[in-house]
Write a protein that holds these residues in place. Sequence first.
Motif, PDB file in Angstrom:
ATOM      1  N   ASN A   1      -7.369   8.678  -6.475  1.00  0.00           N
ATOM      2  CA  ASN A   1      -6.997   9.341  -5.224  1.00  0.00           C
ATOM      3  C   ASN A   1      -6.091   8.476  -4.359  1.00  0.00           C
ATOM      4  OD1 ASN A   1      -8.555  11.560  -5.928  1.00  0.00           O
ATOM      5  ND2 ASN A   1     -10.366  10.807  -4.861  1.00  0.00           N
ATOM      6  N   TYR A   2      -6.302   7.162  -4.436  1.00  0.00           N
ATOM      7  CA  TYR A   2      -5.507   6.233  -3.629  1.00  0.00           C
ATOM      8  C   TYR A   2      -4.024   6.384  -3.932  1.00  0.00           C
ATOM      9  CZ  TYR A   2      -4.090   1.756  -1.520  1.00  0.00           C
ATOM     10  OH  TYR A   2      -3.482   0.784  -0.760  1.00  0.00           O
ATOM     11  N   TRP A   3      -3.693   6.432  -5.216  1.00  0.00           N
ATOM     12  CA  TRP A   3      -2.283   6.537  -5.587  1.00  0.00           C
ATOM     13  C   TRP A   3      -1.806   7.979  -5.674  1.00  0.00           C
ATOM     14  CZ3 TRP A   3       0.450   2.593  -4.566  1.00  0.00           C
ATOM     15  CH2 TRP A   3      -0.112   1.309  -4.654  1.00  0.00           C
ATOM     16  N   ALA A   4      -2.723   8.927  -5.846  1.00  0.00           N
ATOM     17  CA  ALA A   4      -2.338  10.344  -5.821  1.00  0.00           C
ATOM     18  C   ALA A   4      -1.833  10.734  -4.437  1.00  0.00           C
ATOM     19  CB  ALA A   4      -3.525  11.223  -6.207  1.00  0.00           C
ATOM     20  N   ARG A   5      -2.332  10.044  -3.422  1.00  0.00           N
ATOM     21  CA  ARG A   5      -1.885  10.323  -2.055  1.00  0.00           C
ATOM     22  C   ARG A   5      -0.372  10.125  -1.901  1.00  0.00           C
ATOM     23  NH1 ARG A   5      -0.281  12.101   1.668  1.00  0.00           N
ATOM     24  NH2 ARG A   5      -0.981  12.164   3.838  1.00  0.00           N
ATOM     25  N   THR A   6       0.187   9.204  -2.682  1.00  0.00           N
ATOM     26  CA  THR A   6       1.628   8.953  -2.590  1.00  0.00           C
ATOM     27  C   THR A   6       2.427  10.148  -3.090  1.00  0.00           C
ATOM     28  OG1 THR A   6       1.822   7.906  -4.786  1.00  0.00           O
ATOM     29  CG2 THR A   6       1.223   6.479  -2.934  1.00  0.00           C
ATOM     30  N   VAL A   7       1.883  10.860  -4.064  1.00  0.00           N
ATOM     31  CA  VAL A   7       2.565  12.054  -4.581  1.00  0.00           C
ATOM     32  C   VAL A   7       2.650  13.112  -3.493  1.00  0.00           C
ATOM     33  CG1 VAL A   7       2.528  13.881  -6.318  1.00  0.00           C
ATOM     34  CG2 VAL A   7       1.754  11.573  -6.927  1.00  0.00           C
TER      35      VAL A   7
ATOM     36  N   GLN B   1       0.834  -1.207   0.000  1.00  0.00           N
ATOM     37  CA  GLN B   1       0.000   0.000   0.000  1.00  0.00           C
ATOM     38  C   GLN B   1       0.868   1.257   0.000  1.00  0.00           C
ATOM     39  OE1 GLN B   1      -3.372  -0.094   2.755  1.00  0.00           O
ATOM     40  NE2 GLN B   1      -3.171  -2.311   2.946  1.00  0.00           N
ATOM     41  N   ALA B   2       1.852   1.238  -0.861  1.00  0.00           N
ATOM     42  CA  ALA B   2       2.805   2.351  -0.925  1.00  0.00           C
ATOM     43  C   ALA B   2       3.436   2.439  -2.305  1.00  0.00           C
ATOM     44  CB  ALA B   2       3.900   2.179   0.131  1.00  0.00           C
ATOM     45  N   ALA B   3       3.960   3.600  -2.610  1.00  0.00           N
ATOM     46  CA  ALA B   3       4.736   3.807  -3.824  1.00  0.00           C
ATOM     47  C   ALA B   3       6.185   4.063  -3.440  1.00  0.00           C
ATOM     48  CB  ALA B   3       4.199   4.991  -4.616  1.00  0.00           C
ATOM     49  N   HIS B   4       7.092   3.667  -4.309  1.00  0.00           N
ATOM     50  CA  HIS B   4       8.504   3.977  -4.130  1.00  0.00           C
ATOM     51  C   HIS B   4       8.888   4.953  -5.244  1.00  0.00           C
ATOM     52  CE1 HIS B   4       8.039   0.097  -2.034  1.00  0.00           C
ATOM     53  NE2 HIS B   4       8.867   0.645  -1.172  1.00  0.00           N
ATOM     54  N   VAL B   5       9.394   6.107  -4.830  1.00  0.00           N
ATOM     55  CA  VAL B   5       9.604   7.186  -5.790  1.00  0.00           C
ATOM     56  C   VAL B   5      10.898   7.918  -5.488  1.00  0.00           C
ATOM     57  CG1 VAL B   5       8.113   8.649  -4.352  1.00  0.00           C
ATOM     58  CG2 VAL B   5       8.623   9.359  -6.683  1.00  0.00           C
ATOM     59  N   TYR B   6      11.618   8.259  -6.557  1.00  0.00           N
ATOM     60  CA  TYR B   6      12.823   9.072  -6.449  1.00  0.00           C
ATOM     61  C   TYR B   6      12.443  10.539  -6.677  1.00  0.00           C
ATOM     62  CZ  TYR B   6      15.838   4.941  -6.617  1.00  0.00           C
ATOM     63  OH  TYR B   6      16.475   3.753  -6.329  1.00  0.00           O
ATOM     64  N   VAL B   7      12.772  11.373  -5.723  1.00  0.00           N
ATOM     65  CA  VAL B   7      12.607  12.816  -5.865  1.00  0.00           C
ATOM     66  C   VAL B   7      13.959  13.363  -6.313  1.00  0.00           C
ATOM     67  CG1 VAL B   7      12.089  14.975  -4.685  1.00  0.00           C
ATOM     68  CG2 VAL B   7      10.809  12.888  -4.111  1.00  0.00           C
TER      69      VAL B   7
ATOM     70  N   TYR C   1      11.910   7.676  -1.668  1.00  0.00           N
ATOM     71  CA  TYR C   1      10.930   7.693  -0.603  1.00  0.00           C
ATOM     72  C   TYR C   1       9.916   6.560  -0.772  1.00  0.00           C
ATOM     73  CZ  TYR C   1      12.756  12.267   0.555  1.00  0.00           C
ATOM     74  OH  TYR C   1      13.590  13.290   0.921  1.00  0.00           O
ATOM     75  N   GLU C   2       9.480   6.036   0.361  1.00  0.00           N
ATOM     76  CA  GLU C   2       8.342   5.129   0.390  1.00  0.00           C
ATOM     77  C   GLU C   2       7.152   5.943   0.854  1.00  0.00           C
ATOM     78  OE1 GLU C   2       8.327   0.854   1.908  1.00  0.00           O
ATOM     79  OE2 GLU C   2       7.157   1.878   3.472  1.00  0.00           O
ATOM     80  N   ALA C   3       6.221   6.185  -0.052  1.00  0.00           N
ATOM     81  CA  ALA C   3       5.087   7.056   0.244  1.00  0.00           C
ATOM     82  C   ALA C   3       3.816   6.229   0.321  1.00  0.00           C
ATOM     83  CB  ALA C   3       4.958   8.127  -0.845  1.00  0.00           C
ATOM     84  N   LYS C   4       3.107   6.350   1.426  1.00  0.00           N
ATOM     85  CA  LYS C   4       1.915   5.551   1.648  1.00  0.00           C
ATOM     86  C   LYS C   4       0.747   6.025   0.783  1.00  0.00           C
ATOM     87  CE  LYS C   4       3.595   2.675   4.624  1.00  0.00           C
ATOM     88  NZ  LYS C   4       3.732   1.244   4.259  1.00  0.00           N
ATOM     89  N   ALA C   5      -0.001   5.050   0.285  1.00  0.00           N
ATOM     90  CA  ALA C   5      -1.196   5.334  -0.503  1.00  0.00           C
ATOM     91  C   ALA C   5      -2.396   5.467   0.423  1.00  0.00           C
ATOM     92  CB  ALA C   5      -1.427   4.216  -1.511  1.00  0.00           C
ATOM     93  N   GLY C   6      -3.486   6.028  -0.091  1.00  0.00           N
ATOM     94  CA  GLY C   6      -4.691   6.150   0.718  1.00  0.00           C
ATOM     95  C   GLY C   6      -5.732   7.023   0.047  1.00  0.00           C
ATOM     96  N   GLY C   7      -6.992   6.787   0.378  1.00  0.00           N
ATOM     97  CA  GLY C   7      -8.060   7.585  -0.205  1.00  0.00           C
ATOM     98  C   GLY C   7      -9.057   6.726  -0.962  1.00  0.00           C
TER      99      GLY C   7
END
Length: 216
Positions: free
Chosen positions: A182-188, A149-155, A171-177
Motif C-alpha cells: 500500500n505504501y508504494w501503491a499510493r504513488t500510483v 518517500q516518493a516515486a518518480h514516474v513518467y505518465v 511526476y514525483e508522487a508521494k508514498a504512504g499507507g
Amino acid sequence: MKKIHWLLSLLLMVSALANAQTDNKLLYGSEKVVWCGLDYSKVKCIGAEGFTDPDNIVDTYFNGWNKLVQSEATRYDVKKLYGFEGKVTDLSVVEKRNEMPKADDLVIDDSYSFEDGTVEEIISTYKLEKADSGLGLVYIFESLNKTEQAAHVYVVFFDIASKKILWSNKYEAKAGGFGFRNYWARTVLEAMEESGDVYSKEKKKFEKENYKLSRA
C-alpha cells in the motif's frame, strides 16, 4: 533558388502543422484509451533500508501493483480521472517487462535518473495483444525512493500504431499507507490524480478551441 527554398519551407511547415493536428486529435479526441499498466522494467529502488527483499519485489510486487490497480478500478479510475468514455486494459507488455529487472541490481543508495531517450526506447518495444492502433497510456517508473518517500514516474500517452509519444510528463508522487504494498501503491494513485487533472484541463482547452473553429 530562393523561391524554391521558400516553398519547401512552407510545405514543411504545413506538413508539421497537419501532423500536430492529427496527433492532438488522437491524444485529446479519443473516446477510448488502452490502459497498458505500470512498467517497472527500468526502475531502481533507492535506499537499502526500505527494500530488504529485492527478489520478492521483482517476483511479487511489480505485477502485483498492476493487479491491484485492476482489482480496485473504482479507486484507480482511469476513465474518470482522464475523462474517457471507454477503456481497454492490456497488461501483456508490462507483465513481461516487469520480469526484466535483476534483483541483485535493483536496490541502490545513489541518485538515479533515466538517460535521454529511455522512455522513447521503452515505448518502441511495445507490441500489445489487444490493440494495434489507438491511444495507449502507460506509467513508466524511474525510481522508488525510500529516502524521499516518493516515486518518480513518467505518465505517457502514445500512438499505439506508430509508437510515437504524444504526451509525457514526469511526476514525483508521494508514498504512504500501511504495509509495503500500500505504501508504494499510493504513488500510483497520486500520479494518476495529478496527471489526470493536467490532462483533463488540456483536453477541455483542445475541445473548446476546436468548437470555436467549427463555428467560424
